[in-house]
Design a protein around this motif. Sequence first.
Motif, mmCIF file in Angstrom:
data_model
loop_
_atom_site.group_PDB
_atom_site.id
_atom_site.type_symbol
_atom_site.label_atom_id
_atom_site.label_comp_id
_atom_site.label_asym_id
_atom_site.label_seq_id
_atom_site.Cartn_x
_atom_site.Cartn_y
_atom_site.Cartn_z
ATOM 1 N N PRO A 1 4.531 10.767 -16.055
ATOM 2 C CA PRO A 1 3.744 9.868 -15.079
ATOM 3 C C PRO A 1 2.067 10.797 -14.328
ATOM 4 O O PRO A 1 1.700 11.535 -15.481
ATOM 5 N N ILE A 2 1.426 9.932 -13.745
ATOM 6 C CA ILE A 2 0.086 9.508 -13.779
ATOM 7 C C ILE A 2 -0.177 10.372 -12.717
ATOM 8 O O ILE A 2 -1.547 11.054 -12.141
ATOM 9 N N GLY A 3 0.896 10.562 -12.141
ATOM 10 C CA GLY A 3 0.798 11.129 -10.308
ATOM 11 C C GLY A 3 1.882 10.727 -9.680
ATOM 12 O O GLY A 3 2.988 10.817 -10.225
ATOM 13 N N ARG A 4 1.545 10.956 -8.499
ATOM 14 C CA ARG A 4 2.593 10.659 -7.141
ATOM 15 C C ARG A 4 2.369 9.579 -6.151
ATOM 16 O O ARG A 4 1.060 9.614 -5.584
ATOM 17 N N VAL A 5 3.592 8.892 -5.604
ATOM 18 C CA VAL A 5 3.267 8.057 -4.115
ATOM 19 C C VAL A 5 3.790 8.718 -3.677
ATOM 20 O O VAL A 5 5.446 9.194 -3.888
ATOM 21 N N THR A 6 3.975 8.551 -2.696
ATOM 22 C CA THR A 6 4.410 8.412 -0.714
ATOM 23 C C THR A 6 4.773 7.205 -0.136
ATOM 24 O O THR A 6 3.658 6.559 -0.372
ATOM 25 N N LEU A 7 5.289 6.895 -0.134
ATOM 26 C CA LEU A 7 6.125 5.710 0.391
ATOM 27 C C LEU A 7 5.945 6.029 1.896
ATOM 28 O O LEU A 7 5.570 6.811 2.484
ATOM 29 N N ALA B 1 0.780 -1.109 -0.119
ATOM 30 C CA ALA B 1 0.187 0.334 -0.122
ATOM 31 C C ALA B 1 1.189 1.113 0.007
ATOM 32 O O ALA B 1 1.755 0.677 0.992
ATOM 33 N N VAL B 2 0.501 2.285 -0.854
ATOM 34 C CA VAL B 2 1.219 3.391 -0.863
ATOM 35 C C VAL B 2 0.036 4.290 -0.691
ATOM 36 O O VAL B 2 -1.161 3.989 -1.441
ATOM 37 N N ASP B 3 0.997 5.727 -0.367
ATOM 38 C CA ASP B 3 -0.024 6.606 -0.940
ATOM 39 C C ASP B 3 -0.089 7.931 -2.464
ATOM 40 O O ASP B 3 0.884 8.464 -2.225
ATOM 41 N N PHE B 4 -1.437 7.758 -3.098
ATOM 42 C CA PHE B 4 -1.492 7.797 -3.894
ATOM 43 C C PHE B 4 -1.697 9.418 -4.186
ATOM 44 O O PHE B 4 -3.189 9.929 -3.721
ATOM 45 N N GLU B 5 -1.587 10.739 -5.525
ATOM 46 C CA GLU B 5 -1.834 11.879 -5.085
ATOM 47 C C GLU B 5 -1.845 11.980 -6.830
ATOM 48 O O GLU B 5 -1.089 11.976 -7.140
ATOM 49 N N PRO B 6 -2.813 12.233 -7.261
ATOM 50 C CA PRO B 6 -3.112 12.330 -8.778
ATOM 51 C C PRO B 6 -2.661 13.455 -9.269
ATOM 52 O O PRO B 6 -2.900 14.401 -8.777
ATOM 53 N N ARG B 7 -2.331 13.211 -10.422
ATOM 54 C CA ARG B 7 -1.869 14.551 -11.293
ATOM 55 C C ARG B 7 -2.707 14.536 -12.539
ATOM 56 O O ARG B 7 -2.331 15.911 -13.403
ATOM 57 N N LEU B 8 -2.809 13.899 -13.338
ATOM 58 C CA LEU B 8 -4.525 14.303 -14.758
ATOM 59 C C LEU B 8 -5.255 14.089 -13.935
ATOM 60 O O LEU B 8 -5.775 13.451 -13.147
ATOM 61 N N ALA B 9 -5.899 14.242 -14.973
ATOM 62 C CA ALA B 9 -7.840 14.131 -15.206
ATOM 63 C C ALA B 9 -8.176 12.882 -15.866
ATOM 64 O O ALA B 9 -7.866 13.129 -16.762
ATOM 65 N N PRO B 10 -9.547 12.466 -15.962
ATOM 66 C CA PRO B 10 -10.031 11.712 -16.819
ATOM 67 C C PRO B 10 -10.306 12.765 -18.006
ATOM 68 O O PRO B 10 -10.592 13.931 -17.837
ATOM 69 N N GLY B 11 -9.927 12.596 -19.011
ATOM 70 C CA GLY B 11 -9.658 13.412 -20.204
ATOM 71 C C GLY B 11 -8.742 13.917 -20.909
ATOM 72 O O GLY B 11 -8.115 13.770 -22.537
ATOM 73 N N ASP B 12 -7.795 14.060 -19.791
ATOM 74 C CA ASP B 12 -6.439 14.096 -20.186
ATOM 75 C C ASP B 12 -5.180 13.289 -21.265
ATOM 76 O O ASP B 12 -5.929 11.698 -20.972
ATOM 77 N N ARG B 13 -4.223 13.207 -21.719
ATOM 78 C CA ARG B 13 -3.602 12.713 -22.687
ATOM 79 C C ARG B 13 -2.804 12.249 -21.598
ATOM 80 O O ARG B 13 -1.665 12.590 -21.091
ATOM 81 N N LEU B 14 -1.962 10.464 -21.439
ATOM 82 C CA LEU B 14 -0.993 10.037 -21.268
ATOM 83 C C LEU B 14 0.116 9.510 -21.720
ATOM 84 O O LEU B 14 -0.355 9.154 -22.841
ATOM 85 N N GLU B 15 1.471 10.152 -22.274
ATOM 86 C CA GLU B 15 1.952 9.983 -23.081
ATOM 87 C C GLU B 15 2.248 9.314 -22.293
ATOM 88 O O GLU B 15 3.132 8.822 -21.079
ATOM 89 N N PRO C 1 -9.109 8.481 -7.302
ATOM 90 C CA PRO C 1 -8.487 9.481 -6.421
ATOM 91 C C PRO C 1 -7.653 9.760 -5.287
ATOM 92 O O PRO C 1 -7.094 8.110 -5.060
ATOM 93 N N ALA C 2 -7.338 10.710 -5.088
ATOM 94 C CA ALA C 2 -6.212 10.702 -4.209
ATOM 95 C C ALA C 2 -6.195 9.654 -2.591
ATOM 96 O O ALA C 2 -7.524 9.752 -1.799
ATOM 97 N N GLY C 3 -5.641 9.242 -1.731
ATOM 98 C CA GLY C 3 -5.320 8.000 -1.315
ATOM 99 C C GLY C 3 -4.529 7.177 -0.960
ATOM 100 O O GLY C 3 -3.661 7.067 -1.843
ATOM 101 N N ARG C 4 -5.067 6.439 -0.350
ATOM 102 C CA ARG C 4 -4.231 4.936 0.557
ATOM 103 C C ARG C 4 -4.586 4.074 -0.837
ATOM 104 O O ARG C 4 -5.479 3.713 -0.925
#
Length: 584
Positions: A128-134, A110-124, A157-160
């Motif tokens: 990164p799609i977001g960031r995680v905190t160990l 389990a990690v803490d996730f924080e998104p950086r993209l939203a639905p509709g955005d393009r992922l290259e 969504p953001a969370g664990r």
Amino acid sequence: MSRARITAVAGPVVRLRPEGPFALGEAVRVGPAGLLGEVVRLGREEVVAQVYEETTGLAPGMAAEGSGAPLAARLTPALLGRTFDGLLRPLEAEGDPFVAPGGGPAAPVAVDFEPRLAPGDRLEAGHPIGRVTLDSGRTLPALLDPRLEGRVVRIAPAGRLSDAQPVATVATEAGEVEAALAHPWPVRRPRPVRRRLPAARPLITGQRIVDTLFPLAAGSTAAIPGGFGTGKTVLLETLAKGCDAEVIVYVGCGERGNELAGLLEDLGRLEDPRTGRPLAERTVIIANTSNMPVAAREASIYTGVTVAEYFRDLGLSVALMADSTSRWAEALREVSGRLGELPGEGGYPAYLASRLADFYERAARVETLAGWEGAVTLLGAVSPPSGDMEEPVVVHTRRYVRAVWVLDTERAHARFYPAIHPLTSYSEDAERLAAWWHARGQPHWEQGRARLLRLLEEERRLARMARILGAEALPPEQRLTLLAARLVNEGLLRQSAFSEVDAHCPPERQGAMVRLVLRFLDLAAEAVGCGVAPEEIGRLPAFLALLRMAEEAVGEAAFAALAERLEEDFTRLGCPAARRGAAP
């Protein structure tokens, strides 16, 4: 997925009668326990696999099943701070201390996730799609499989959350794909990058003989050949603890288990000076000890460099220590013999050189697909039998590395650490790194380095004469060369791995020590020209202090005081250069 039946077993080599199509390099599960293997040869009516686990109990007629995919490692930010076997299966003792045959990858974390993209955005691809905190508090970019790109349909969504849990749904040209933070990557396939970059800075190791005389660029390669007992493992472990890489991947390939256990204990006890956290939290250990199946030793090198490339793609500088590539080559030789292949030089397979090239060519300083800068630096220990530096593994390794730090038996037996021989070692990166040292207050770094190497070369020639004629029979200038070389060896190049002051020497301290030594050389040469005996110079308090400066001089004030004492001592000898003061 195709099935097959075992027809013969010879150690790690298993011959199969296929009942469907298989691919070269495909991962297979063999026998009732599902032992992990890899297809290494295809015939008209036979498939040959090497199994990475103990094959005791396998028998003809037992089933095997292909996975339809190549041998892969499960990559995730949660690898940091953990210990795995050569197939990236966890070795943490939780209940049963033994790894079950046919075991799978590490359990989800389990990690803490924080998104950086939203639905509709393009992922290259590779972005990164977001960031995680160990749990350690370290924050890292959240990367998905670099082959995945398209429009984001859904994102967590953001969370664990678990690193195996789908974090996003991406609409690709082939349809919608659910992706998790953890993803598999074939261990024998390099990960994609945008472009390779030239060397720009050194990997600071904290070892003066390396950083000053034989520096290694971040993203470069080095080999450490040496006979038994010369300190290869101690040096690699010291580099793992003290180098300035942001992530360390340590591959114990055929090493003794007690040495890896000692490393684990030290990493958990020592503190990372940059974060204040245990050093273990920046380290991934791949432990394939000498009593583990030999075929897994061959895979462990590729597993390690795949993990290193993953963290490089996060924009980090990674150092991989492989101890040792000789035992990896021995595994190649054993499996090759069981396959019935014609042996090459030293009994090694004819493809030894190409396999070494495959490994070392994965080192690089790169611009990642996301536009970040990352680097993988590879350091491999080589253990030639009887210290033979013309042995095939040493010879072929020299072709593919930029630096060679040769460990000398005589220096090791004399308790000289690091036992790197300054006249048989070399670095092809030194010229490219001069500008980095110039920018840090050492405008004449390359000239000073060349001068020290010339001095040591001259000392080797004179030492043979001194043993025959006696040092007192040599002229004063040559006796001074012997005295100056003693200072370089004892006062500058020797370090103590157990000293709190000198186990790790930062670049600023190295520069101060080199300047003092070079100033001594100038003053001593002029004093001898004025008729002062080298033996009198060797009795100066400043000379004796220079011999001890590695342990005793701490801080800028201590080096400034030592420089002042040096000038005063030579002034008392009547040296004009000392009265004029050091050159600016």
